[in-house]
Every structure is written in structure tokens, then in C-alpha cells.
Design an enzyme around this catalytic site. Structure first.
Site, short mmCIF file in Angstrom:
data_model
loop_
_atom_site.label_atom_id
_atom_site.label_comp_id
_atom_site.label_asym_id
_atom_site.label_seq_id
_atom_site.Cartn_x
_atom_site.Cartn_y
_atom_site.Cartn_z
N ARG A 1 -6.53 80.50 86.13
CA ARG A 1 -7.43 81.40 86.94
C ARG A 1 -7.84 80.73 87.48
NH1 ARG A 1 -11.08 85.35 84.84
NH2 ARG A 1 -10.56 84.92 83.33
N ARG B 1 14.30 75.09 81.95
CA ARG B 1 15.38 74.12 83.30
C ARG B 1 16.68 73.97 82.61
NH1 ARG B 1 14.25 68.53 84.61
NH2 ARG B 1 12.08 68.83 84.20
N MET C 1 -1.37 80.06 84.14
CA MET C 1 -3.02 80.99 84.38
C MET C 1 -3.79 79.51 84.68
SD MET C 1 -3.42 83.19 81.10
CE MET C 1 -2.62 84.78 81.07
N ARG D 1 -14.50 91.02 77.00
CA ARG D 1 -15.21 90.48 77.35
C ARG D 1 -16.44 91.50 77.95
NH1 ARG D 1 -10.54 88.65 80.03
NH2 ARG D 1 -11.04 86.14 80.18
N GLY E 1 -11.94 85.24 77.18
CA GLY E 1 -10.42 85.14 76.70
C GLY E 1 -10.24 83.55 75.65
N ARG F 1 20.33 76.42 90.03
CA ARG F 1 19.42 76.91 90.58
C ARG F 1 18.04 76.70 90.75
NH1 ARG F 1 20.41 82.36 86.33
NH2 ARG F 1 22.28 83.46 87.89
N ASP G 1 -11.84 74.45 83.01
CA ASP G 1 -12.74 75.01 84.41
C ASP G 1 -14.07 74.90 84.36
OD1 ASP G 1 -12.68 77.23 82.96
OD2 ASP G 1 -12.31 78.55 84.48
N ASP H 1 -17.69 79.41 80.80
CA ASP H 1 -18.98 80.18 81.20
C ASP H 1 -19.73 81.36 81.91
OD1 ASP H 1 -18.68 77.76 82.89
OD2 ASP H 1 -18.34 78.22 84.46
N GLY H 2 -18.57 82.64 81.49
CA GLY H 2 -19.30 84.07 81.59
C GLY H 2 -20.40 83.90 79.83
N ARG I 1 -14.64 77.48 62.15
CA ARG I 1 -14.71 76.64 60.91
C ARG I 1 -15.63 75.59 60.06
NH1 ARG I 1 -11.64 72.50 59.10
NH2 ARG I 1 -11.60 71.93 57.10
N VAL J 1 -19.62 77.43 60.71
CA VAL J 1 -19.44 77.43 59.80
C VAL J 1 -19.74 76.65 58.35
CG1 VAL J 1 -18.67 79.07 57.60
CG2 VAL J 1 -18.33 80.47 59.99
N ARG J 2 -19.07 75.59 58.53
CA ARG J 2 -18.78 74.85 57.52
C ARG J 2 -20.10 73.23 57.29
NH1 ARG J 2 -13.10 74.35 54.72
NH2 ARG J 2 -12.60 75.89 54.08
N THR K 1 -11.78 77.71 76.26
CA THR K 1 -10.88 77.87 77.27
C THR K 1 -9.61 76.86 78.25
OG1 THR K 1 -10.40 78.42 79.99
CG2 THR K 1 -12.46 77.58 79.58
N ILE K 2 -8.23 78.03 78.38
CA ILE K 2 -7.77 77.28 78.69
C ILE K 2 -7.07 76.85 79.31
CG2 ILE K 2 -5.74 78.82 76.85
CD1 ILE K 2 -4.41 79.54 79.64
N ASP K 3 -7.96 77.18 80.43
CA ASP K 3 -8.37 76.64 82.61
C ASP K 3 -8.54 75.43 82.33
OD1 ASP K 3 -7.67 79.54 82.60
OD2 ASP K 3 -9.50 79.71 83.06
O1 F6P Z 1 -9.57 82.40 80.85
C1 F6P Z 1 -8.02 82.55 80.87
C2 F6P Z 1 -7.18 83.05 81.30
O2 F6P Z 1 -5.94 82.82 80.52
C3 F6P Z 1 -7.37 82.67 82.99
O3 F6P Z 1 -6.53 82.00 83.15
C4 F6P Z 1 -6.63 84.18 83.01
O4 F6P Z 1 -6.87 83.99 84.42
C5 F6P Z 1 -7.09 85.03 82.45
O5 F6P Z 1 -7.78 84.58 81.25
C6 F6P Z 1 -6.68 86.44 82.02
O6 F6P Z 1 -7.58 87.52 81.54
P1 F6P Z 1 -7.65 88.35 80.43
O7 F6P Z 1 -6.87 87.83 78.92
O8 F6P Z 1 -8.43 89.58 80.36
O9 F6P Z 1 -6.09 89.15 81.04
#
Ligand code: F6P
Length: 335
Positions: free
Chosen positions: A181, A164, A179, A76, A15, A172, A139, A107-108, A25, A28-29, A135-137
Site C-alpha cells: 500500500r 532470477r 504490495m 472492508r 485485507g 535480462r 504499516d 488501522d482501518g 485460534r 478462541v482457545r 497486515t502484510i504491509d
Molecule cells: O493491506 C494489504 C494489501 O494487500 C495492500 O498491500 C494492497 O495495497 C491492498 O491490500 C490490496 O487490497 P485489495 O485486496 O482490496 O485489492
């Protein structure tokens, strides 16, 4: 390697994450600055399988430090998980004369890099790999920080601040899915930062009564007329949580799944700076010939770790942050 590094490859895989371009960048540099040629492998590991590459020069990465996504594209790759796929990839490495590869991803991506390097060794060749966590996770077990996390948090916070406004006007309840994962870092940081009524994360078993119903009730008792529930995607579906709130609390929440918007946008200062430092360190690590490595962040310092050891590391989830969230919620202030 033992021999002088003359040419390396760089790729982004898995992702995408804001700051990947700043890392490319920097790789490369730094390489060119050290007299090493750099090839950009496009579309992740698929690029190595399909000989999809581009010669990088300092100007090919000009004006990219501020851009989200990845100029090298990403994917992927299922084929790369097979011996045959990696054999094709090793053919491209040979054709291009690559001495090493910098792989930017999660990780992958790193598991793939290690498998490639091992297969090369079995074939009697030598390809060293260095991973950069992006990764934005957030993790990845071996690193306290991953490129893209800060930008994703800020994007989610900006969206939730907007939600908000309208939730407040209509008095409400908002249920927002972020996200992450299988990890709750994004939800927890965002939840603290928006002052959420409740945050559900996979690292803590969800007790709907305790974690949602009582939180909303306490907020209501304290005089609040709008509620913000943040749900990590790994903790459940915001749509289901919304229905449950409707059925058990008797209010009519609005549900928002933030989705891929969290992966886009210009990287923040933290992500640009971290990516630049990690990209630099990745190349210097390849040149030091210390073996397969992952570049990691430890207490603000950039370190290089043995890849096999790093992949076995687990990080403790920061439950102390959950305690902060609890202490600041209305529940903690009901006498
Ligand atoms: O690992 C980054 C991530 O955005 C996760 O937060 C999310 O579960 C997954 O990738 C979504 O994957 P895709 O872009 O394949 O839908």
C-alpha cells in the site's frame, strides 16, 4: 466493563494476512481456557451488522494454525463507517451479550473498533475492544511487527528467486512490483533479501536517474548481465518503470506484478508464533479490563497499549536498512 467478562466476539477485517487463523485460534482457545465464551463474527464488521456469526469451540479452530487466509472470512465494510451501520452492529452485540471484541486487522479495523466502543458508551452500554495488528504491509504505527509480513516477504522472495533464474539465463532485467500500500517495508526487506539491483520505496523520493539508471549502469560495469528492480506499489507502477527503463537505458525488461499471491500461503513460524502470543494477550487484556487496547510488538516483546494513544503513534521508517541495501549494491563497489 467492571463486571466479569462472560462472552467475547472475535473477527478478522480488512485485507487478509497469513497468520490470522493462528490469532483467531489463540483468542478462541485462551477465552475458553479462561471460562469465557467466544463467538466468531464472520466477514469482518459486516458480520456484526448482519448478525453473521458462529459459536466457537476449541475444535472449530482445529487444524487452522497452518492455514493462510481467514476461516472467519474478511471484508472492508463501508456500512460500518456510518453511525447507522454501527447502531445495527451494537444491536447484534446486545443480542449476543458480548462484553468485548477482539478485532484482527489493520488501522482501518482499529478505527472501526474504537468508533464502535465510543458509540456504545454514548448509548450507555459498554463494549471493550482489543486490536491485533495483522497486515502484510507492516504499516501499523504502534507496532514494530504485524502478523503476515514475514510470510508475505518469504512468498515474494520465493517468486523473485524463480524470476532470477530465467532473467540470468536470458541476461535480462526484471522489474517486480510488490504490495505494501503506502509503505515500503515489504519492498525493502524483499529487496535486501534477493540482492536487488535497485529498490524503489515511497518513503524515499524516486530519482529515476540516480535510483535506477545509475544502479543498472554500475551493475553492468561490475560485470553483471541481469538486473532485478523491486518496486513498492506505493512508489509507482512497475509497468511504467519498465517502460522508462526501456526508453532510457535501452534494454527490454520483463515486468511482473506479484499481486495477491503475496497474501496467501501457509504462515511462517514467525507469523504463527507471533499470532499465538498476540491472540493470548488480547484475551488476557480484555479480562484485565484495562480499556480499549491494541496488542503490539515492541523489540520482540508483546505489549498492550491504550488504543487511542496507539492509533496516534507513528513509526520511523527503517532508513538504516536502505543504507544496508546501498552498501551491498554494485554502486558502492565501483572505484
Ligand atoms: O493491506 C494489504 C494489501 O494487500 C495492500 O498491500 C494492497 O495495497 C491492498 O491490500 C490490496 O487490497 P485489495 O485486496 O482490496 O485489492
Amino acid at each position: 466493563m467492571g463486571t466479569k467478562v462472560k462472552r467475547i466476539g472475535v473477527l478478522t477485517s480488512g485485507g487478509d494476512a497469513p497468520g490470522m487463523n493462528a490469532a483467531v485460534r489463540a483468542v478462541v482457545r485462551t477465552a475458553i481456557n479462561q471460562g469465557v465464551e467466544c463467538i466468531g463474527i464472520r466477514r469482518g464488521w459486516n458480520g456484526l451488522i448482519n448478525s453473521d456469526f458462529i459459536c466457537m469451540t476449541p475444535s472449530t479452530v482445529s487444524h487452522t494454525i497452518n492455514k493462510g487466509g481467514t476461516v472467519l472470512y474478511t471484508a472492508r465494510s463501508k456500512e460500518f463507517m456510518t453511525v447507522e451501520g454501527r447502531q445495527k452492529a451494537l444491536g447484534t452485540c446486545k443480542l449476543l451479550g458480548l462484553d468485548g471484541i477482539v478485532a484482527i486487522g489493520g488501522d482501518g479495523t482499529f478505527q472501526g473498533a474504537l468508533a464502535l466502543s465510543r458509540q456504545a458508551a454514548e448509548n450507555g452500554t459498554d463494549i471493550k475492544v482489543v486490536g491485533i495488528p495483522a497486515t502484510i504491509d507492516n504499516d501499523i504505527g504502534c507496532s514494530h511487527y504485524t502478523i503476515g509480513f514475514d510470510t508475505a516477504c518469504n512468498t515474494a522472495i520465493e517468486c523473485i528467486d524463480k524470476l532470477r533464474d530465467t532473467m540470468q539465463s536470458h541476461e535480462r532485467c526484471s522489474v517486480v512490483e510488490v504490495m505494501g500500500r503506502h509503505a515500503g517495508y515489504l519492498a525493502l526487506y524483499v529487496g535486501i533479501s534477493v540482492g536487488a539491483t535497485a529498490v524503489l520505496i515511497p518513503e524515499r523520493e524516486v530519482d529515476f536517474q540516480r535510483d535506477v539508471v545509475e544502479k543498472i549502469r554500475d551493475a553492468r560495469l561490475a560485470g553483471s548481465t541481469h538486473y532485478m528492480v523491486v518496486v513498492a506499489e506505493g512508489a509507482g507502477s512497475a509497468i511504467d518503470i519498465g517502460k522508462q527503463i526501456h526508453n532510457e537505458v535501452g534494454i527490454d525488461p520483463r515486468v511482473t506484478v506479484l499481486g495477491h499471491i503475496q497474501r496467501g500461503g501457509a504462515p511462517t513460524a514467525r507469523d504463527r508464533e507471533t499470532a499465538s502470543r498476540m491472540g493470548y494477550e488480547a484475551v488476557m487484556t480484555l479480562l484485565r479490563d484495562t480499556g480499549n487496547s491494541i496488542i503490539a510488538m515492541h523489540d520482540g516483546r508483546i505489549v498492550d497499549l491504550d488504543m487511542e494513544e496507539a492509533l496516534a503513534m507513528k513509526k520511523n521508517f527503517q532508513m538504516d536498512r536502505y543504507q544496508v541495501l546501498e552498501a551491498l549494491s554494485y554502486s558502492a563497489h565501483i572505484i
